[in-house]
Design an enzyme around this catalytic site. Sequence first.
Site, mmCIF file in Angstrom:
data_model
loop_
_atom_site.group_PDB
_atom_site.id
_atom_site.type_symbol
_atom_site.label_atom_id
_atom_site.label_comp_id
_atom_site.label_asym_id
_atom_site.label_seq_id
_atom_site.Cartn_x
_atom_site.Cartn_y
_atom_site.Cartn_z
ATOM 1 N N PHE A 97 0.847 -1.187 0.000
ATOM 2 C CA PHE A 97 0.000 0.000 0.000
ATOM 3 C C PHE A 97 0.890 1.247 0.000
ATOM 4 O O PHE A 97 1.986 1.241 0.549
ATOM 5 C CB PHE A 97 -0.904 -0.040 1.238
ATOM 6 N N ASP A 168 5.965 -3.362 8.887
ATOM 7 C CA ASP A 168 4.625 -2.920 8.512
ATOM 8 C C ASP A 168 3.736 -4.161 8.582
ATOM 9 O O ASP A 168 3.720 -4.984 7.661
ATOM 10 C CB ASP A 168 4.612 -2.286 7.122
ATOM 11 N N HIS A 171 -1.216 -5.954 7.642
ATOM 12 C CA HIS A 171 -1.980 -7.133 7.187
ATOM 13 C C HIS A 171 -1.830 -8.305 8.152
ATOM 14 O O HIS A 171 -2.284 -9.397 7.827
ATOM 15 C CB HIS A 171 -1.439 -7.622 5.831
ATOM 16 N N GLN A 194 -7.964 0.048 9.942
ATOM 17 C CA GLN A 194 -8.881 0.524 8.894
ATOM 18 C C GLN A 194 -9.895 -0.596 8.611
ATOM 19 O O GLN A 194 -9.653 -1.762 8.934
ATOM 20 C CB GLN A 194 -8.029 0.903 7.671
ATOM 21 N N LYS A 197 -9.139 -4.243 7.453
ATOM 22 C CA LYS A 197 -8.063 -4.999 8.103
ATOM 23 C C LYS A 197 -8.608 -6.069 9.063
ATOM 24 O O LYS A 197 -9.759 -6.025 9.475
ATOM 25 C CB LYS A 197 -7.108 -4.042 8.819
ATOM 26 N N ARG A 226 3.833 16.280 23.961
ATOM 27 C CA ARG A 226 3.959 16.247 25.425
ATOM 28 C C ARG A 226 4.788 15.035 25.840
ATOM 29 O O ARG A 226 4.874 14.061 25.094
ATOM 30 C CB ARG A 226 2.574 16.141 26.078
ATOM 31 N N TYR A 233 0.875 21.951 29.321
ATOM 32 C CA TYR A 233 1.199 22.959 28.304
ATOM 33 C C TYR A 233 2.669 22.922 27.876
ATOM 34 O O TYR A 233 3.130 23.821 27.199
ATOM 35 C CB TYR A 233 0.800 24.371 28.769
ATOM 36 N N ARG A 243 -4.406 11.072 18.470
ATOM 37 C CA ARG A 243 -5.055 10.158 19.406
ATOM 38 C C ARG A 243 -6.354 9.580 18.842
ATOM 39 O O ARG A 243 -7.018 10.204 18.028
ATOM 40 C CB ARG A 243 -5.357 10.894 20.718
HETATM 41 C C1 LIG Z 1 -3.725 -0.385 5.201
HETATM 42 C C2 LIG Z 1 -2.246 -0.314 5.120
HETATM 43 C C3 LIG Z 1 -1.509 0.738 5.665
HETATM 44 C C4 LIG Z 1 -2.133 2.006 6.153
HETATM 45 O O1 LIG Z 1 -3.110 1.883 7.061
HETATM 46 P P1 LIG Z 1 -4.287 2.975 7.186
HETATM 47 O O2 LIG Z 1 -4.852 2.671 8.523
HETATM 48 O O3 LIG Z 1 -5.240 2.730 6.063
HETATM 49 O O4 LIG Z 1 -3.672 4.320 7.119
HETATM 50 C C5 LIG Z 1 -0.127 0.660 5.660
HETATM 51 N N1 LIG Z 1 0.506 -0.384 5.118
HETATM 52 C C6 LIG Z 1 -0.162 -1.405 4.552
HETATM 53 C C7 LIG Z 1 0.610 -2.552 3.980
HETATM 54 C C8 LIG Z 1 -1.559 -1.396 4.506
HETATM 55 O O5 LIG Z 1 -2.214 -2.380 3.896
#
Ligand SMILES: *Cc1c(COP(=O)(O)O)cnc(C)c1O
Length: 405
Positions: A97, A168, A171, A194, A197, A226, A233, A243
């Site tokens: 992605f 990453d 998935h 997302q 997922k 922070r 502050y 967040r």
């Molecule tokens: C979905 C995805 C992301 C990003 O996630 P979002 O929550 O959509 O920003 C990053 N890397 C991979 C491989 C993804 O499939």
Amino acid sequence: MKENLAINGGDKTITKAFDWPIFDENEVNAVASIVQSGKWGNPDCADEVARFENAFAAYCGSKYAITCVNGSVSLRLALIACGVKPGDEVIVPPYTFITTASSVIECNCVPVFVDIDPETFNISPAAIEAAITERTKVIIPVHFGGLACDMDAIMEIARRYGLRVIEDAAHAHGAEYKGKKLGSIGDVGSFSFQSSKNLTSGEGGIVITDDDELYAMMHSLRNVGRIESGQWYDHYNPGCNYRITQMQAVLLSEQLKRLEGQTQKRNENGLYLNQLLADVEGITPLRRGEEITMHGYHIYIFKYDASKFGGLTKNEFAETLAAEGVPCFKGYPHPLYKQPLFQNKNFMCYAIPETADYSNVYCPVAEQACHTDAVWILQHAMLGETEDMEGFVRAILKIQGVVKS
Ligand SMILES: *Cc1c(COP(=O)(O)O)cnc(C)c1O
């Protein structure tokens, strides 16, 4: 007979709908109770956010977890915490992605694309090593589709060259490599929540780490700079408000209870489908070695050989199979470096060095995966029953029978 195919008006092989997301009154009640409490988020309350973070860290076998707005920002938090400076190089695969690479641009760094392995479609350790320069700082392996990268080889290279590793794992919730949860092996693991997922709250993300300093920096960047020992502050670092809400946190806590069972189900279905497809000419599932103790099957990927399907192109095949009722997709149309963002260097205000040039980047395996080879069956379909897996194979054989006759 061509008219037997569902795409031409014939009967579908599979008529069942595969639902996603999966929820019941537990999710509804959890969200409703937060709504009624009026404690929707900072600064009044973040106890449900912390509770989910603790549960997810424990589930992954990591010391810390920090939620954030999505799985793209999570990569950015990880990169900045790893200490990247403008012009540093970050090695990424081209079959992923966009934000795996665009998060690097956002940090004023240079994504360096290296090819994937032809048997797993995951980043190739040999290609990583060949691409390392004195400017390389980080490697971002993507456990594509929920299949673990060759982490022993990648961690060995990272140690030898003094590089950080950000997994990453967008998935790969619940997936494993040699019994270890993905995301817990590198310096940081990054996940997305997302809606597509394997663990979701519509939007959301998280980073996990065992490192005290990385934790402190990512926590600070998520919370407008922070620090935990500082005043409200006082802002120490160039973060932002990344967040999540209490509603997302309770939804994730409920969904997390389902994750292990769902992961096991996909894993079993994937093993069964591998076995069934071994007998189908022109279809080759990606290689899954002994080290894969749990596959996430966010995507079940197989390689397609058009010559065994009367020359039907991959895109035509994927459309025909989808019409038969198999939740599938042709996947990415081209490797990431072909995106206009990189080809035209539309880096806007980012301070990417002039030397960054993507016009001659060419990763043959990724090109082939995009153009001719890779077909995706989606994760919610992998939550079906064993007879559904048999149905997927029947649909493939039906298409093959028609196009070859
Ligand atoms: C979905 C995805 C992301 C990003 O996630 P979002 O929550 O959509 O920003 C990053 N890397 C991979 C491989 C993804 O499939």
